[in-house]
Motif scaffolding. Structure first.
Motif, mmCIF file in Angstrom:
data_model
loop_
_atom_site.group_PDB
_atom_site.id
_atom_site.type_symbol
_atom_site.label_atom_id
_atom_site.label_comp_id
_atom_site.label_asym_id
_atom_site.label_seq_id
_atom_site.Cartn_x
_atom_site.Cartn_y
_atom_site.Cartn_z
ATOM 1 N N GLN A 1 14.575 -11.858 -6.015
ATOM 2 C CA GLN A 1 14.279 -12.606 -7.250
ATOM 3 C C GLN A 1 15.314 -13.685 -7.554
ATOM 4 O O GLN A 1 15.075 -14.550 -8.398
ATOM 5 C CB GLN A 1 14.196 -11.639 -8.435
ATOM 6 N N GLY B 1 8.576 -13.673 -15.920
ATOM 7 C CA GLY B 1 7.321 -13.489 -15.193
ATOM 8 C C GLY B 1 6.898 -14.722 -14.398
ATOM 9 O O GLY B 1 6.379 -14.599 -13.287
ATOM 10 N N TRP C 1 5.987 -13.487 -10.962
ATOM 11 C CA TRP C 1 4.563 -13.145 -10.866
ATOM 12 C C TRP C 1 3.706 -14.392 -10.611
ATOM 13 O O TRP C 1 2.526 -14.270 -10.287
ATOM 14 C CB TRP C 1 4.062 -12.517 -12.186
ATOM 15 N N THR D 1 2.896 -16.373 -13.066
ATOM 16 C CA THR D 1 2.175 -16.655 -14.310
ATOM 17 C C THR D 1 3.055 -16.268 -15.496
ATOM 18 O O THR D 1 3.875 -15.349 -15.406
ATOM 19 C CB THR D 1 0.838 -15.881 -14.364
ATOM 20 N N THR E 1 -0.059 -12.161 -18.494
ATOM 21 C CA THR E 1 -1.270 -11.534 -17.964
ATOM 22 C C THR E 1 -1.720 -10.478 -18.979
ATOM 23 O O THR E 1 -0.878 -9.833 -19.612
ATOM 24 C CB THR E 1 -1.007 -10.909 -16.574
ATOM 25 N N LEU F 1 1.163 -5.660 -13.524
ATOM 26 C CA LEU F 1 2.206 -6.413 -12.818
ATOM 27 C C LEU F 1 3.592 -5.971 -13.285
ATOM 28 O O LEU F 1 4.580 -6.143 -12.593
ATOM 29 C CB LEU F 1 2.045 -7.919 -13.115
ATOM 30 N N HIS F 2 3.661 -5.411 -14.515
ATOM 31 C CA HIS F 2 4.955 -5.046 -15.096
ATOM 32 C C HIS F 2 5.585 -3.898 -14.310
ATOM 33 O O HIS F 2 4.909 -2.918 -14.008
ATOM 34 C CB HIS F 2 4.760 -4.633 -16.562
#
Lengths: 38, 231
Positions: free
Chosen positions: B43, B108, B112, B114, B117, B176-177
């Motif tokens: 990340q 995010g 992700w 995005t 979400t 996604l979390h």
């Protein structure tokens, strides 16, 4: 510079601004109340 | 029990002290997070948002849970101090929620792809935030103190019920979390530098929560005492 640094800086700045604005306003009101009663 | 100017002054002094300590502790967390913790391999720098996002979420959930618990006590004991504490905790919970709900999407977006979400964790958290915005609106709309306290206590309890659902939502639904890495049954899965900084972040956010709530509660009691003296 590591990847995604701008996102990290943005998040840190947003959090600091919210904490300082809210905390600062509470502290100002607290000091005003203490000074008024003296 | 009616508030007095002198008792509320004492509470305000405690609140001022705790808030200053909390803000200083937060500055220490910023330094530790930026200078002490390593960069996560996948990340990069975005992972460091973790140290502001997770403690803010912790304090927000603690604040809203305490609103509910204190509201139950209010409906039982009818002590106006409990209502004043619930109002203070709800306001402070909203402040921590604003940080949680802004730093989350900033994290995010690069990870992700995005900003947002509509999965269970994020949606329930947004609903909780909106519910407590409604709680504050309700409080400002009712002028009779006893009625205001009774109605808002019911809303506060409903808000508290959402908190455990938000915690387990990542296990119950596809999301996604990420799942909890500290508040879980097995040992925390983090390198020691990251874990230490995160735990200190929890402590700083807890002290800051306490400082904000005590100061906000003291100011409310002070305003009530001034009003009583005038009448």
């Amino acid at each position: 510079m590591p990847e995604n640094t701008s996102y990290m800086i943005a998040a840190y700045v947003v959090a600091a601004v919210v904490y300082l604005v809210y905390g600062g306003s509470l502290l100002a009101r607290g000091f005003r109340a203490l000074r008024k009663d003296r | 029990m009616k508030p007095t100017i002198s008792s509320s002054r004492g509470i305000i002094k405690w609140g001022v002290g705790l808030t200053i300590i909390g803000l200083a502790a937060l500055a220490v967390i910023y330094v530790l997070a930026l200078a002490y913790t390593p960069f996560e391999v996948r990340q990069g720098a975005a992972q460091k948002i973790f140290y502001v996002h997770v403690p803010a979420a912790w304090s927000a959930m603690m604040a809203f849970s305490l609103v509910g618990l204190v509201s139950i006590l209010y409906l039982w004991l009818r002590d106006e101090r409990l209502d004043a504490f619930a109002a203070a905790s709800a306001e402070v919970g909203l402040v921590f929620s604003v940080i949680m709900l802004t730093t989350g999407p900033i994290w995010g977006k690069p990870i992700w792809g995005t900003w947002w979400t509509w999965d269970a964790r994020l949606t329930l958290t947004l609903i909780l935030f909106l519910l407590f915005l409604g709680y504050m609106t309700l409080r400002s709309a009712i002028h009779d103190p006893a009625e205001r306290a009774r109605f808002s206590a019911v809303v506060g309890i409903m808000g508290m019920v959402l908190v455990p659902f938000i915690h387990v939502s990542v296990y119950l639904f596809r999301t996604l979390h990420p799942k909890p890495i500290v508040l879980k049954a097995s040992a925390p899965s983090l390198p020691p530098e990251m874990l230490r900084t995160l735990l200190l972040g929890f402590l700083a956010a807890s002290v800051l929560y306490l400082g904000f709530v005590v100061l906000r509660y003291g100011l409310a009691r002070h305003a009530m005492a001034e009003l009583d003296e005038e009448n």
